[in-house]
Design an enzyme around this catalytic site. Structure first.
Site, PDB file in Angstrom:
ATOM      1  N   THR A  25      -8.925   5.716  -2.044  1.00 56.20           N
ATOM      2  CA  THR A  25     -10.305   5.267  -2.257  1.00 56.20           C
ATOM      3  C   THR A  25     -11.283   6.401  -1.987  1.00 56.20           C
ATOM      4  O   THR A  25     -12.403   6.382  -2.494  1.00 56.20           O
ATOM      5  CB  THR A  25     -10.662   4.056  -1.362  1.00 56.20           C
ATOM      6  N   LYS A  61     -14.887   7.473  -3.908  1.00 57.36           N
ATOM      7  CA  LYS A  61     -16.167   7.764  -3.245  1.00 57.36           C
ATOM      8  C   LYS A  61     -16.699   9.127  -3.663  1.00 57.36           C
ATOM      9  O   LYS A  61     -17.897   9.292  -3.954  1.00 57.36           O
ATOM     10  CB  LYS A  61     -15.980   7.702  -1.724  1.00 57.36           C
ATOM     11  N   LYS A 121       0.272  13.941   1.065  1.00 52.89           N
ATOM     12  CA  LYS A 121      -1.103  14.241   0.645  1.00 52.89           C
ATOM     13  C   LYS A 121      -1.314  15.746   0.477  1.00 52.89           C
ATOM     14  O   LYS A 121      -2.315  16.173  -0.080  1.00 52.89           O
ATOM     15  CB  LYS A 121      -2.099  13.647   1.638  1.00 52.89           C
ATOM     16  N   LYS A 173      -8.814  13.129   4.419  1.00 56.61           N
ATOM     17  CA  LYS A 173      -7.898  11.992   4.409  1.00 56.61           C
ATOM     18  C   LYS A 173      -6.902  12.176   5.550  1.00 56.61           C
ATOM     19  O   LYS A 173      -6.856  13.234   6.193  1.00 56.61           O
ATOM     20  CB  LYS A 173      -7.158  11.871   3.074  1.00 56.61           C
ATOM     21  N   ARG A 174      -6.145  11.142   5.816  1.00 55.38           N
ATOM     22  CA  ARG A 174      -5.094  11.214   6.829  1.00 55.38           C
ATOM     23  C   ARG A 174      -4.165  12.392   6.526  1.00 55.38           C
ATOM     24  O   ARG A 174      -3.838  12.660   5.378  1.00 55.38           O
ATOM     25  CB  ARG A 174      -4.325   9.894   6.815  1.00 55.38           C
ATOM     26  N   HIS A 183       0.803  -1.224   0.000  1.00 50.08           N
ATOM     27  CA  HIS A 183       0.000   0.000   0.000  1.00 50.08           C
ATOM     28  C   HIS A 183       0.836   1.273   0.000  1.00 50.08           C
ATOM     29  O   HIS A 183       0.286   2.346   0.231  1.00 50.08           O
ATOM     30  CB  HIS A 183      -0.912   0.035   1.230  1.00 50.08           C
TER      31      HIS A 183
END
Length: 797
Positions: free
Chosen positions: A642, A646, A540, A534-535, A356
């Protein structure tokens, strides 16, 4: 497998069952029942209807001698289960009517259920989606994990800073689980290994008991149900009475305290030696219990161990359960007398490993002295696995290297299949983190692009859009998501566009009402809802988002009469407790919000919102309301994502880089329905190799220089010039994740977004096209890929 009574379930029948449970199971009468009492009674009445398909599925698996999949994961972010069960059994309207007959508001009762604190982010939510799809496809499976008492943590903000407190989801009874005291296994740690008659004998120093708790996971239309089995750590000796009688009251409880520590917290801070030790113990604890449990089941069915891979497929969700290979080898060799080489081959034939991450630091590694002290037998077995691997391939790659036990290399060597989770990611895995092992095992890496369950992530969380889809193309898309392609014929239909936009407005109104009630924050639903959830992590790039927000604030202040598109910037996510820079980013976002939201010049055009404690239930409100999906990671660093799926499925166009599954989303929805910006993965690596790239990019960019200067001057920190020196130093001197290099491209693309959003027909068509073209991203498709390519498992019905 749905029985006749279940298909004929009426509101009257369910109402009577709820009333019976309220009296007989909860011990309350209606006049004195709380929302909690009603929620428990509804849950028990629904659970009754899950048990029969659950039992029937188990019987059918045993009778047909079907192969089982065992999915090992540190996280299962399952959310509220009332929603899953009512949707998958097809009884949501029945449950709503039954509660109304009892004088209760269904939404209030559902909202009382706490989110199970069993995960953090995408890894755990993926595991939950996979469990849903495995049951929907009727593939016999067990999910194995840990029953955390307190989960990750509950996030709160104090003066803008993240504060972590323990989650209390198990302070109440978890009504969906069944305790299985008969399914308990001893798990050992420490001690030493001796030789006896040429055989290794492990003499452990500590032992805890892994006790099973089962939650049925029912699939679409209730035709199949699998099991999520979570392990709780308990002491072998519950209470030391002798110590207690000596007055050593603390010592008397020591065995219980030691055991409970193992299953108390998800991802304990491993920046300390004791934290590392606990985390390693956790991972071995649940993996050992799971391997013992699946072997017990296999042997009880009368199979010979030589047939193991014909009946057992074990999937490692990331490196956390990497010890599964050595543990399976240990049991085969030490307890069943199988030759070491044969045991390694047998274990490998069962094991698959899902990678991952492309971040080398995220591939777990343990100090060798710690590993050898906690798991001395496994340390020796890993040395033998390493010898076998080197002899087999001639590779120079070692599992134990430079004083570390490398769990990524162990997972790769011990798996017959290694998969990435997006097409780009799988190729980069071959080129980067596992380049040498790919040369040694050139056929081992394959791709299985992630997916999401449409049952929860559209049908359940977005009833307004669900109803429109049903009215437009009919039902059946819930377990065949490619049917959404039928919406293509309506994309240019004005009445459909109007209805699609109305559904989005309904969801935005719902989010605004929720935030007003929860946090007292007022939103304008007519503004664009721009969402990044998100985290919190540097790659990110939440900090790029907030820097662009400051730049936009400056532009509006400079030209307050400009044609600005009102925008609400929404952030959500947690930072790991020991991740200082990520926590600084959270602090900066909240400080910027405090400044911008009170600015009379800009507040009608720009607002920043950061609801604390992001979780699945919050996502179910934010995602349907989103206008713009922020997927802005540095190209080459996000494995898949993911959340991007969504948001796109729910009609939210993406602004994003060519990273992870963004690449495939772009291919499916089309370039006209995606706001692409930034460097490619190859360009990002080349830029990173340029000495001084960060400073040059900032100095060449007056807009960004101004923003960083404002932060440095304390504009957002009450004059404190040093509060964000860590972020500023990182951006000026390092900027490994290339915020500065991508900033102009990102800012310019956001202004393009502003323009398109003002064209309502064009924007609505883009949003609807995203929904229509996301069918390929169902987790049902992903699970079929795993079943065919890796597990060689089949659907039973």
């Amino acid at each position: 497998m749905l029985d006749q009574n279940q298909t004929l379930l009426t509101a009257d029948v369910l109402r009577d069952d709820i009333s019976k449970h309220l009296k007989l199971s909860i011990g309350k009468d209606p006049e004195h029942a709380s929302v909690y009492d009603w929620r428990m009674s509804l849950s028990l009445a629904l659970r009754d209807r899950v048990v029969e398909p659950w039992f029937a599925s188990t019987r059918k698996t045993y009778e047909g001698k079907h192969k089982r999949v065992y999915y090992l994961s540190m996280e299962f972010l399952i959310g509220r289960l009332i929603e899953d069960v009512t949707i998958n059994l097809g009884v949501e309207d029945v449950a709503r009517a039954a509660m109304a007959d009892l004088g209760q508001d269904y939404e209030t009762v559902v909202a009382d259920e706490p989110d199970a604190a069993l995960g953090n982010g995408g890894l755990g939510r993926l595991a939950a989606c996979f469990m849903d799809s495995l049951s929907t496809l009727a593939i016999p499976a067990y999910g194995y994990g840990i029953r955390y008492e307190h989960g990750l943590f509950e996030q709160h903000f104090q003066d803008g800073q993240q504060i972590e407190t323990a989650e209390g989801w198990l302070a109440q009874r978890h009504v969906w689980e069944f305790e299985r005291p008969e399914a308990s296994y001893e798990v050992h740690f420490g001690g030493y290994v001796s030789e006896s008659d040429g055989k290794a004998v492990w003499h452990p120093a500590e032992t805890v008991l892994a006790s099973a708790y089962d939650t049925p996971v029912v699939g679409w239309k209730g035709q199949w149900a699998n099991t999520l089995r979570l392990w709780a750590a308990k002491p072998i000796k519950l209470f030391d009475l002798e110590s207690f009688n000596r007055g050593d009251y603390v010592g008397a409880n020591a065995p219980e305290r030691l055991a409970r520590t193992i299953s108390r917290v998800l991802y304990p801070d491993d920046t300390t030696d004791v934290g590392k030790e606990l985390r390693l113990k956790q991972e071995y604890f649940f993996t050992s219990a799971s391997i013992k449990d699946l072997l017990r089941r296999f042997i009880a069915e009368g199979y010979d161990l030589t047939e193991l891979d014909d009946h057992v497929a074990i999937q490692l969700n990331d490196t956390h359960p990497a010890i599964a290979g050595p543990e399976l080898v240990r049991i085969l060799v030490d307890e069943h007398g199988i030759d070491m080489t044969k045991a390694i081959q047998m274990a490998r034939a069962c094991l698959g490993y899902t990678n991952h991450t492309l971040l080398p630091e995220a591939l777990e590694r343990w100090p060798e002295d710690l590993f050898a002290r906690i798991l001395p037998r496994h340390h020796r077995i890993i040395e033998m696995i390493q010898d076998y691997h080197i002899a087999e391939t001639g590779s120079h790659v070692r599992i134990i290297d430079h004083g570390n036990v490398n769990m990524g290399e162990l997972s790769f060597v011990m798996a017959h299949s290694v998969n990435g989770v997006s097409a780009l990611h799988s190729e980069l895995v071959k080129q980067t983190v596992f380049a040498d092992l790919h040369q040694a095992y050139p056929k081992r890496i394959l791709n299985q692009t992630n997916g999401i369950t449409p049952r929860r992530w559209l049908h359940s969380c977005n009833p307004a859009l669900r109803n429109l889809i049903n009215e437009t193309i009919g039902t059946g898309w819930e377990n065949d998501l490619e049917k959404l392609k039928d919406l293509e014929a309506y994309l240019d239909d004005a009445s459909f566009q109007q209805a699609f936009d109305a559904a989005k407005v309904t969801n935005k109104d719902r989010m605004a009402a929720w935030l007003k009630k929860r946090d007292g924050i007022t939103l304008d639903p007519s503004a664009m809802f721009d969402i990044q959830i998100k985290r919190i992590h540097e790659y990110k790039r939440q900090h790029m988002n907030i820097l662009e927000t400051i730049a936009l604030w400056n532009e509006i202040r400079d030209n307050p009469n400009g044609n600005w598109t009102p925008r609400v910037k929404v952030f959500g996510g947690k930072a790991a407790p020991g991740y200082a820079l990520a926590k600084s980013i959270i602090h900066l976002i909240n400080d910027v919000a405090a400044t911008i939201n009170t600015d009379p010049v800009t507040r009608d055009y720009l607002q920043v919102v950061y609801p604390e404690n992001y979780n699945v239930s919050m996502a179910e409100i934010l995602i349907p309301a989103s206008d713009l999906s922020e997927q802005i990671s540095t190209a080459g660093k996000e494995a898949s994502g993911t959340g991007n799926m969504k948001l796109s499925l729910n009609g939210s166009p993406t602004i994003g880089t060519l990273d992870g599954a963004n690449v495939e989303i772009l291919e499916h929805v089309g370039a006209d329905n995606f706001f692409l910006f930034g460097l490619t993965a190859a360009e990002a690596q080349a830029k990173r190799d340029e000495h001084g790239h960060a400073r040059r990019a900032i100095e060449a960019n007056p807009r960004l220089s101004r923003v960083l200067g404002q932060i440095a001057q304390g504009v957002f920190s009450g004059g404190d010039r040093y509060r964000y020196s860590d972020i500023l130093h990182n951006l000026w001197e390092h900027d490994y994740f290339l915020v500065s290099s991508d900033f102009d491209s990102y800012f310019d693309k956001q202004r393009e977004v502003d323009g398109v959003y003002q064209d309502k027909a064009r924007w609505t068509r883009m949003a609807a096209a995203n929904t229509a073209r996301m069918g390929w991203f169902s987790s049902d498709r992903t699970i079929r890929g795993y079943a065919d390519d890796i597990w060689h498992a089949k659907s039973v019905i």
